[in-house]
Design a protein around this motif. Structure first.
Motif, PDB file in Angstrom:
ATOM      1  N   GLY A 179      -8.114   1.437 -11.123  1.00  0.00           N
ATOM      2  CA  GLY A 179      -8.473   0.384 -12.076  1.00  0.00           C
ATOM      3  C   GLY A 179      -8.441   0.856 -13.511  1.00  0.00           C
ATOM      4  N   GLY A 180      -8.533  -0.131 -14.407  1.00  0.00           N
ATOM      5  CA  GLY A 180      -8.532   0.162 -15.840  1.00  0.00           C
ATOM      6  C   GLY A 180      -8.242  -1.110 -16.597  1.00  0.00           C
ATOM      7  N   PRO A 181      -8.708  -1.190 -17.838  1.00  0.00           N
ATOM      8  CA  PRO A 181      -8.583  -2.439 -18.601  1.00  0.00           C
ATOM      9  C   PRO A 181      -7.126  -2.860 -18.831  1.00  0.00           C
ATOM     10  N   GLU A 182      -6.194  -1.901 -18.842  1.00  0.00           N
ATOM     11  CA  GLU A 182      -4.805  -2.257 -19.129  1.00  0.00           C
ATOM     12  C   GLU A 182      -4.171  -3.131 -18.058  1.00  0.00           C
ATOM     13  N   TRP A 183      -4.753  -3.127 -16.835  1.00  0.00           N
ATOM     14  CA  TRP A 183      -4.169  -3.934 -15.762  1.00  0.00           C
ATOM     15  C   TRP A 183      -4.906  -5.252 -15.549  1.00  0.00           C
ATOM     16  N   GLY A 184      -6.103  -5.375 -16.113  1.00  0.00           N
ATOM     17  CA  GLY A 184      -6.853  -6.636 -16.017  1.00  0.00           C
ATOM     18  C   GLY A 184      -7.300  -6.964 -14.610  1.00  0.00           C
ATOM     19  N   THR A 185      -7.603  -8.257 -14.374  1.00  0.00           N
ATOM     20  CA  THR A 185      -8.112  -8.668 -13.063  1.00  0.00           C
ATOM     21  C   THR A 185      -7.152  -9.609 -12.345  1.00  0.00           C
ATOM     22  N   ARG A 186      -6.008  -9.913 -12.991  1.00  0.00           N
ATOM     23  CA  ARG A 186      -5.032 -10.801 -12.322  1.00  0.00           C
ATOM     24  C   ARG A 186      -4.538 -10.166 -11.045  1.00  0.00           C
ATOM     25  N   GLN A 187      -4.435 -10.972  -9.998  1.00  0.00           N
ATOM     26  CA  GLN A 187      -4.041 -10.432  -8.689  1.00  0.00           C
ATOM     27  C   GLN A 187      -2.544 -10.224  -8.593  1.00  0.00           C
ATOM     28  N   PRO A 188      -2.046  -9.160  -7.943  1.00  0.00           N
ATOM     29  CA  PRO A 188      -2.873  -8.084  -7.416  1.00  0.00           C
ATOM     30  C   PRO A 188      -3.311  -7.143  -8.541  1.00  0.00           C
ATOM     31  N   ASN A 189      -4.607  -6.857  -8.642  1.00  0.00           N
ATOM     32  CA  ASN A 189      -5.088  -5.879  -9.617  1.00  0.00           C
ATOM     33  C   ASN A 189      -5.169  -4.502  -8.931  1.00  0.00           C
ATOM     34  N   PRO A 190      -5.405  -3.435  -9.681  1.00  0.00           N
ATOM     35  CA  PRO A 190      -5.399  -2.099  -9.059  1.00  0.00           C
ATOM     36  C   PRO A 190      -6.391  -1.984  -7.907  1.00  0.00           C
ATOM     37  N   GLU A 191      -7.585  -2.568  -8.096  1.00  0.00           N
ATOM     38  CA  GLU A 191      -8.646  -2.433  -7.093  1.00  0.00           C
ATOM     39  C   GLU A 191      -8.244  -3.044  -5.752  1.00  0.00           C
ATOM     40  N   SER A 192      -7.363  -4.062  -5.781  1.00  0.00           N
ATOM     41  CA  SER A 192      -6.968  -4.703  -4.522  1.00  0.00           C
ATOM     42  C   SER A 192      -6.246  -3.718  -3.605  1.00  0.00           C
ATOM     43  N   GLY A 193      -5.635  -2.680  -4.181  1.00  0.00           N
ATOM     44  CA  GLY A 193      -4.955  -1.665  -3.367  1.00  0.00           C
ATOM     45  C   GLY A 193      -5.952  -0.940  -2.478  1.00  0.00           C
ATOM     46  N   LEU A 194      -7.079  -0.570  -3.071  1.00  0.00           N
ATOM     47  CA  LEU A 194      -8.118   0.134  -2.311  1.00  0.00           C
ATOM     48  C   LEU A 194      -8.686  -0.778  -1.212  1.00  0.00           C
ATOM     49  N   LEU A 195      -8.891  -2.044  -1.544  1.00  0.00           N
ATOM     50  CA  LEU A 195      -9.446  -2.977  -0.548  1.00  0.00           C
ATOM     51  C   LEU A 195      -8.478  -3.167   0.609  1.00  0.00           C
ATOM     52  N   ARG A 196      -7.191  -3.225   0.294  1.00  0.00           N
ATOM     53  CA  ARG A 196      -6.203  -3.386   1.376  1.00  0.00           C
ATOM     54  C   ARG A 196      -6.174  -2.150   2.276  1.00  0.00           C
ATOM     55  N   ILE A 197      -6.376  -0.976   1.668  1.00  0.00           N
ATOM     56  CA  ILE A 197      -6.417   0.253   2.481  1.00  0.00           C
ATOM     57  C   ILE A 197      -7.639   0.240   3.402  1.00  0.00           C
ATOM     58  N   ARG A 198      -8.802  -0.151   2.836  1.00  0.00           N
ATOM     59  CA  ARG A 198     -10.018  -0.191   3.673  1.00  0.00           C
ATOM     60  C   ARG A 198      -9.807  -1.118   4.868  1.00  0.00           C
ATOM     61  N   ALA A 199      -9.184  -2.284   4.611  1.00  0.00           N
ATOM     62  CA  ALA A 199      -8.982  -3.253   5.691  1.00  0.00           C
ATOM     63  C   ALA A 199      -7.987  -2.704   6.709  1.00  0.00           C
ATOM     64  N   MET A 200      -6.887  -2.156   6.222  1.00  0.00           N
ATOM     65  CA  MET A 200      -5.833  -1.662   7.115  1.00  0.00           C
ATOM     66  C   MET A 200      -6.331  -0.505   7.981  1.00  0.00           C
ATOM     67  N   MET A 201      -7.125   0.412   7.402  1.00  0.00           N
ATOM     68  CA  MET A 201      -7.625   1.555   8.167  1.00  0.00           C
ATOM     69  C   MET A 201      -8.837   1.182   9.030  1.00  0.00           C
ATOM     70  N   GLU A 202      -9.367  -0.025   8.805  1.00  0.00           N
ATOM     71  CA  GLU A 202     -10.593  -0.470   9.499  1.00  0.00           C
ATOM     72  C   GLU A 202     -11.723   0.528   9.360  1.00  0.00           C
ATOM     73  N   ILE A 203     -11.877   1.068   8.155  1.00  0.00           N
ATOM     74  CA  ILE A 203     -12.947   2.040   7.903  1.00  0.00           C
ATOM     75  C   ILE A 203     -14.189   1.248   7.490  1.00  0.00           C
ATOM     76  N   PHE A 204     -14.866   0.720   8.509  1.00  0.00           N
ATOM     77  CA  PHE A 204     -15.915  -0.279   8.270  1.00  0.00           C
ATOM     78  C   PHE A 204     -17.252   0.306   7.864  1.00  0.00           C
ATOM     79  N   ALA A 205     -17.410   1.629   7.991  1.00  0.00           N
ATOM     80  CA  ALA A 205     -18.707   2.235   7.648  1.00  0.00           C
ATOM     81  C   ALA A 205     -18.546   3.150   6.436  1.00  0.00           C
ATOM     82  N   ASN A 206     -19.099   2.727   5.312  1.00  0.00           N
ATOM     83  CA  ASN A 206     -18.990   3.513   4.079  1.00  0.00           C
ATOM     84  C   ASN A 206     -20.315   4.257   3.864  1.00  0.00           C
TER      85      ASN A 206
END
Ligand code: NAD
Ligand code: IPM
Ligand code: MN
Length: 373
Positions: free
Chosen positions: A74-101
């Motif tokens: 993440g970072g201000p230069e990419w903003g929040t418009r989808q897909p934003n940088p953070e969505s990459g991490l969320l997609r990884i969490r979902a794909m790996m099914e790493i449900f316990a943080n």
């Protein structure tokens, strides 16, 4: 041979990941265990290169690796418009099914207790493991985003609640006597929380009768985490959104977000569910903090949260318990005051003058010494 996928991400992510990885050759020299590393992109770096926050190829690599070592996205230069940088991490969490943080909150060194914004006599001895549900709740589900309307359904199913409750139960049982578990929810308002509370209670009554389980509303817990932090020692089990907020609050307790690591697992540590090819837990390891764009590029970031995330990776994904402990002890030695026999090397967030490199090199020297290299 353990295989690690390294995703440094953005801003201070690459700075602290680069330093933390320098510990692996030392572990290899001491144990003979060779790690294979593959570096790739996620977050803003991936948006710039591929116009997507994470590519299908990287998602596939995530599911094939024994562990993913992640910086921050993440970072201000990419903003929040989808897909934003953070969505990459969320997609990884979902794909790996790493449900316990798993997000532990403790003082990496006793000598830091006095640096907490909370009075020493109140915060001394704080030591809890916050377990945040990582693949459900308001973060996932069918979102609606229109010009004048937005919706994030906050849903939980029995399966999602049971599996994360079992991780909390299994971790509580690792100590003798078992540690207490506090489940935090908003059962006074949210339907998903009422289901959460009922199913968590069922799981503990049926499968972990020796464990003391208590329920606490998440808003009052947020307050009492400040006024009586040690009262929650043991395990705090909570949903995705509350866990995100409460774990940053835990960073406030210890004085800096730069100190707190995390592990995201696909099953209970040491269990059969979510095992990787080397008999440990499949997992992703990342600090609790973000990409800190306000200090990036200056060599000022505290590397401790990333280094302690590496220690969690050694422990949970590679069953290298001794080496994980050595890394944690080395960190404590570097942070400790000279009076207490430490080196007192600290970055700016801890009131010191050291940069990322100096702190990281000191940790490496200590690890070398402790491994007798
Ligand atoms: P942040 O955690 O990046 O920073 C909050 C404050 O803590 C800042 O003042 C920062 O300088 C300080 N800080 C954080 N880590 C530090 C470290 N290692 N050493 C010294 N100081 C440190 O939170 P933010 O500013 O709200 O978010 C910045 C970006 O990071 C956003 O785009 C956010 O979405 C993203 N983010 C990513 C992750 C992740 O990838 N896991 C986690 C949280 C936030
Ligand atoms: C975290 C972060 C992430 C979250 C963002 C970057 C998606 O804040 O890991 O705590 O909200 O889970
Ligand atoms: Mn967060």
């Amino acid at each position: 041979m353990p295989h690690i996928l390294v995703l440094p991400g953005d801003h201070i992510g690459p700075e602290v990941v680069h330093e933390a990885l320098k510990l692996l050759p030392l572990i290899t020299a001491s144990t003979g265990v060779e790690f294979t590393l593959d570096h790739d992109l996620c977050g803003g770096a991936s948006l710039d290169a591929h116009n997507d926050s994470v590519t299908e190829a990287v998602l596939k690599k995530c599911t094939e690796a024994d562990a993913v070592f992640f910086g921050s996205a993440g970072g201000p230069e990419w903003g929040t418009r989808q897909p934003n940088p953070e969505s990459g991490l969320l997609r990884i969490r979902a794909m790996m099914e790493i449900f316990a943080n798993l997000r532990p909150c403790y003082f990496a060194s006793e000598a830091l207790v006095g640096r907490s914004p909370i009075k020493e006599e109140i915060v001394r001895g704080v030591d809890f493991m916050l377990i945040r549900e990582n693949c459900g709740g308001a973060y996932f589900g069918k979102k609606i985003e229109q010009e004048d309307y937005g919706c994030d359904p906050w849903e939980y199913s029995r399966k999602e609640i049971e599996r994360v409750a079992r991780v909390a139960g299994a971790l509580a049982m690792q100590t003798s006597p078992p540690t207490q578990v506090t489940s935090a929810d908003k059962a006074n308002v949210l339907a998903s929380s009422r289901v959460w509370r009922r199913i968590v209670t069922e799981v503990f009554e049926r499968e972990f009768p020796e464990v003391k389980l208590q329920h606490q509303l998440a808003d009052s817990l947020a307050m009492m985490m400040i006024t009586q932090p040690t009262r929650w020692n043991g395990i705090i089990l909570t949903d995705n959104t509350f866990g995100d907020i409460l774990s940053d609050e835990a960073g406030g307790l210890t004085g800096s977000l730069g100190l707190l690591p995390s592990a995201s697992l696909a099953g209970p540590p040491g269990g059969k569910l979510g095992q990787n090819s080397v008999g440990g837990a499949r997992g992703l390891y990342e600090p609790v903090h973000g990409s800190a764009p306000d200090i990036s590029g200056k060599g000022l970031a505290n590397p401790v949260a990333q280094v302690l995330s590496l220690a969690m990776m050694l422990r949970y994904s590679f069953n290298m318990h001794k080496e994980a402990e050595i890394v944690e002890k080395a960190v404590a030695k570097v942070l400790d005051t000279k009076e207490a026999g430490g080196l007192e090397i600290r970055t700016g967030d801890l009131g010191g003058k050291a940069g990322t490199k100096e702190m990281s090199e000191a940790i490496q020297s200590e690890v070398k010494r402790m491994l007798a290299l």
